[in-house]
Design a protein around this motif. Sequence first.
Motif, PDB file in Angstrom:
ATOM      1  N   PHE A  64       0.830  -1.206   0.000  1.00  0.00           N
ATOM      2  CA  PHE A  64       0.000   0.000   0.000  1.00  0.00           C
ATOM      3  C   PHE A  64       0.868   1.262   0.000  1.00  0.00           C
ATOM      4  CE2 PHE A  64      -3.142   3.005   1.733  1.00  0.00           C
ATOM      5  CZ  PHE A  64      -4.184   2.742   0.867  1.00  0.00           C
ATOM      6  N   ASP A  65       2.058   1.169   0.570  1.00  0.00           N
ATOM      7  CA  ASP A  65       3.035   2.261   0.516  1.00  0.00           C
ATOM      8  C   ASP A  65       3.793   2.124  -0.794  1.00  0.00           C
ATOM      9  OD1 ASP A  65       5.057   4.112   0.747  1.00  0.00           O
ATOM     10  OD2 ASP A  65       5.913   3.269   2.589  1.00  0.00           O
ATOM     11  N   ASP A  66       3.288   2.779  -1.836  1.00  0.00           N
ATOM     12  CA  ASP A  66       3.873   2.568  -3.160  1.00  0.00           C
ATOM     13  C   ASP A  66       5.278   3.139  -3.322  1.00  0.00           C
ATOM     14  OD1 ASP A  66       3.319   5.277  -3.489  1.00  0.00           O
ATOM     15  OD2 ASP A  66       1.744   4.963  -4.976  1.00  0.00           O
ATOM     16  N   THR A  67       5.776   3.871  -2.320  1.00  0.00           N
ATOM     17  CA  THR A  67       7.177   4.316  -2.383  1.00  0.00           C
ATOM     18  C   THR A  67       8.121   3.129  -2.193  1.00  0.00           C
ATOM     19  OG1 THR A  67       7.379   4.830  -0.016  1.00  0.00           O
ATOM     20  CG2 THR A  67       6.582   6.608  -1.471  1.00  0.00           C
ATOM     21  N   GLN A  68       7.590   2.000  -1.713  1.00  0.00           N
ATOM     22  CA  GLN A  68       8.384   0.791  -1.497  1.00  0.00           C
ATOM     23  C   GLN A  68       8.304  -0.181  -2.678  1.00  0.00           C
ATOM     24  OE1 GLN A  68      10.386   0.638   1.249  1.00  0.00           O
ATOM     25  NE2 GLN A  68       9.590   2.715   1.501  1.00  0.00           N
ATOM     26  N   VAL A  69       7.618   0.250  -3.736  1.00  0.00           N
ATOM     27  CA  VAL A  69       7.426  -0.603  -4.911  1.00  0.00           C
ATOM     28  C   VAL A  69       8.118   0.075  -6.099  1.00  0.00           C
ATOM     29  CG1 VAL A  69       5.728  -1.786  -6.365  1.00  0.00           C
ATOM     30  CG2 VAL A  69       5.184  -1.290  -3.968  1.00  0.00           C
ATOM     31  N   PRO A  70       9.340  -0.345  -6.441  1.00  0.00           N
ATOM     32  CA  PRO A  70      10.090   0.323  -7.500  1.00  0.00           C
ATOM     33  C   PRO A  70       9.411   0.291  -8.873  1.00  0.00           C
ATOM     34  CG  PRO A  70      11.469  -1.276  -6.354  1.00  0.00           C
ATOM     35  CD  PRO A  70      10.091  -1.431  -5.828  1.00  0.00           C
ATOM     36  N   LEU A  71       8.673  -0.773  -9.158  1.00  0.00           N
ATOM     37  CA  LEU A  71       8.009  -0.924 -10.438  1.00  0.00           C
ATOM     38  C   LEU A  71       6.513  -1.080 -10.165  1.00  0.00           C
ATOM     39  CD1 LEU A  71       9.033  -1.143 -13.383  1.00  0.00           C
ATOM     40  CD2 LEU A  71       8.942  -3.619 -13.125  1.00  0.00           C
ATOM     41  N   LEU A  72       5.765   0.022 -10.265  1.00  0.00           N
ATOM     42  CA  LEU A  72       4.332  -0.018  -9.962  1.00  0.00           C
ATOM     43  C   LEU A  72       3.573  -0.762 -11.057  1.00  0.00           C
ATOM     44  CD1 LEU A  72       3.786   3.633  -8.692  1.00  0.00           C
ATOM     45  CD2 LEU A  72       3.918   1.540  -7.329  1.00  0.00           C
ATOM     46  N   PHE A  73       2.581  -1.534 -10.610  1.00  0.00           N
ATOM     47  CA  PHE A  73       1.735  -2.281 -11.531  1.00  0.00           C
ATOM     48  C   PHE A  73       0.955  -1.287 -12.390  1.00  0.00           C
ATOM     49  CE2 PHE A  73      -1.998  -4.931 -12.567  1.00  0.00           C
ATOM     50  CZ  PHE A  73      -1.351  -6.039 -13.061  1.00  0.00           C
ATOM     51  N   PRO A  74       0.839  -1.508 -13.686  1.00  0.00           N
ATOM     52  CA  PRO A  74       1.107  -2.716 -14.449  1.00  0.00           C
ATOM     53  C   PRO A  74       2.480  -2.763 -15.139  1.00  0.00           C
ATOM     54  CG  PRO A  74      -0.250  -1.285 -15.780  1.00  0.00           C
ATOM     55  CD  PRO A  74      -0.014  -0.571 -14.460  1.00  0.00           C
ATOM     56  N   GLU A  75       3.387  -1.853 -14.805  1.00  0.00           N
ATOM     57  CA  GLU A  75       4.716  -1.915 -15.426  1.00  0.00           C
ATOM     58  C   GLU A  75       5.326  -3.296 -15.219  1.00  0.00           C
ATOM     59  OE1 GLU A  75       7.861   1.194 -15.270  1.00  0.00           O
ATOM     60  OE2 GLU A  75       6.325   2.249 -14.108  1.00  0.00           O
ATOM     61  N   GLY A  76       5.830  -3.866 -16.286  1.00  0.00           N
ATOM     62  CA  GLY A  76       6.486  -5.161 -16.202  1.00  0.00           C
ATOM     63  C   GLY A  76       5.545  -6.343 -16.166  1.00  0.00           C
ATOM     64  N   PHE A  77       4.218  -6.100 -16.194  1.00  0.00           N
ATOM     65  CA  PHE A  77       3.266  -7.220 -16.176  1.00  0.00           C
ATOM     66  C   PHE A  77       3.253  -7.899 -17.531  1.00  0.00           C
ATOM     67  CE2 PHE A  77      -1.035  -8.841 -17.122  1.00  0.00           C
ATOM     68  CZ  PHE A  77      -1.091  -9.851 -16.182  1.00  0.00           C
ATOM     69  N   GLU A  78       3.326  -9.211 -17.512  1.00  0.00           N
ATOM     70  CA  GLU A  78       3.234  -9.996 -18.731  1.00  0.00           C
ATOM     71  C   GLU A  78       2.274 -11.141 -18.495  1.00  0.00           C
ATOM     72  OE1 GLU A  78       7.000 -11.304 -20.235  1.00  0.00           O
ATOM     73  OE2 GLU A  78       7.956  -9.383 -19.781  1.00  0.00           O
ATOM     74  N   LYS A  79       1.338 -11.300 -19.414  1.00  0.00           N
ATOM     75  CA  LYS A  79       0.435 -12.444 -19.321  1.00  0.00           C
ATOM     76  C   LYS A  79       1.281 -13.695 -19.527  1.00  0.00           C
ATOM     77  CE  LYS A  79      -3.656 -14.543 -21.173  1.00  0.00           C
ATOM     78  NZ  LYS A  79      -3.574 -15.476 -22.242  1.00  0.00           N
ATOM     79  N   GLY A  80       1.313 -14.531 -18.568  1.00  0.00           N
ATOM     80  CA  GLY A  80       2.149 -15.721 -18.652  1.00  0.00           C
ATOM     81  C   GLY A  80       2.003 -16.561 -17.416  1.00  0.00           C
ATOM     82  N   PRO A  81       3.041 -16.591 -16.564  1.00  0.00           N
ATOM     83  CA  PRO A  81       2.972 -17.436 -15.371  1.00  0.00           C
ATOM     84  C   PRO A  81       1.803 -17.037 -14.461  1.00  0.00           C
ATOM     85  CG  PRO A  81       5.151 -16.435 -15.608  1.00  0.00           C
ATOM     86  CD  PRO A  81       4.265 -15.830 -16.646  1.00  0.00           C
ATOM     87  N   PHE A  82       1.290 -18.012 -13.754  1.00  0.00           N
ATOM     88  CA  PHE A  82       0.207 -17.773 -12.795  1.00  0.00           C
ATOM     89  C   PHE A  82       0.586 -16.690 -11.793  1.00  0.00           C
ATOM     90  CE2 PHE A  82      -1.350 -19.294  -8.505  1.00  0.00           C
ATOM     91  CZ  PHE A  82      -2.626 -18.752  -8.623  1.00  0.00           C
ATOM     92  N   LEU A  83       1.807 -16.724 -11.282  1.00  0.00           N
ATOM     93  CA  LEU A  83       2.257 -15.787 -10.257  1.00  0.00           C
ATOM     94  C   LEU A  83       3.681 -15.343 -10.565  1.00  0.00           C
ATOM     95  CD1 LEU A  83       2.031 -14.373  -7.457  1.00  0.00           C
ATOM     96  CD2 LEU A  83       2.717 -16.551  -6.433  1.00  0.00           C
ATOM     97  N   THR A  84       3.893 -14.029 -10.553  1.00  0.00           N
ATOM     98  CA  THR A  84       5.219 -13.465 -10.750  1.00  0.00           C
ATOM     99  C   THR A  84       5.514 -12.539  -9.580  1.00  0.00           C
ATOM    100  OG1 THR A  84       4.928 -13.527 -13.148  1.00  0.00           O
ATOM    101  CG2 THR A  84       6.711 -12.159 -12.303  1.00  0.00           C
ATOM    102  N   GLU A  85       6.678 -12.714  -8.994  1.00  0.00           N
ATOM    103  CA  GLU A  85       7.115 -11.959  -7.822  1.00  0.00           C
ATOM    104  C   GLU A  85       7.988 -10.777  -8.270  1.00  0.00           C
ATOM    105  OE1 GLU A  85      10.109 -13.211  -4.271  1.00  0.00           O
ATOM    106  OE2 GLU A  85       8.671 -14.735  -4.906  1.00  0.00           O
TER     107      GLU A  85
END
Length: 152
Positions: free
Chosen positions: A24-45
């Motif tokens: 929820f603190d997006d300052t701790q998320v270097p790549l905010l969603f949806p940047e880098g999202f790719e339809k593919g694996p069920f779960l990507t960390e």
Amino acid sequence: MPDLVSREEVPVRVDFYGFALQDFDDTQVPLLFPEGFEKGPFLTEHQGRLDFTSGGHTHTATLVIEVWNAEPSAPAGEWEECAMAEISCTSGQLEATGVAGGPMPEPIRLSKQGQDWKMRAVSSGRAEVKVQAQHGVPHGVERYVLQFWPRQ
């Protein structure tokens, strides 16, 4: 024996075959969603973020969040997907967000303070929502159970 600390069931809007949970603190998320999202694996960390690929393009899925004090047994039932991940959540809360639809209005609380978590995700209804989403916007067909426990 692990104890269930909290359980919450919420709807999550899925679009473009995906959604994410991020700190929820997006300052701790270097790549905010949806940047880098790719339809593919069920779960990507990602750092501070977990991306999920859905079976359907546009729909509302059911998301069950369980917080445990130690690693629990996998949820009973038949699941189409299962994966494990880790996430650091400095705020103690997660924000569910769709690819284009943006964040859900209410955060998901994991704890009162930030910590590192292990997480198991299982999903069902994926094949069925793939079919139904081609003819409308289904609700509650696809189901996710996410189990979180502190990383030791």
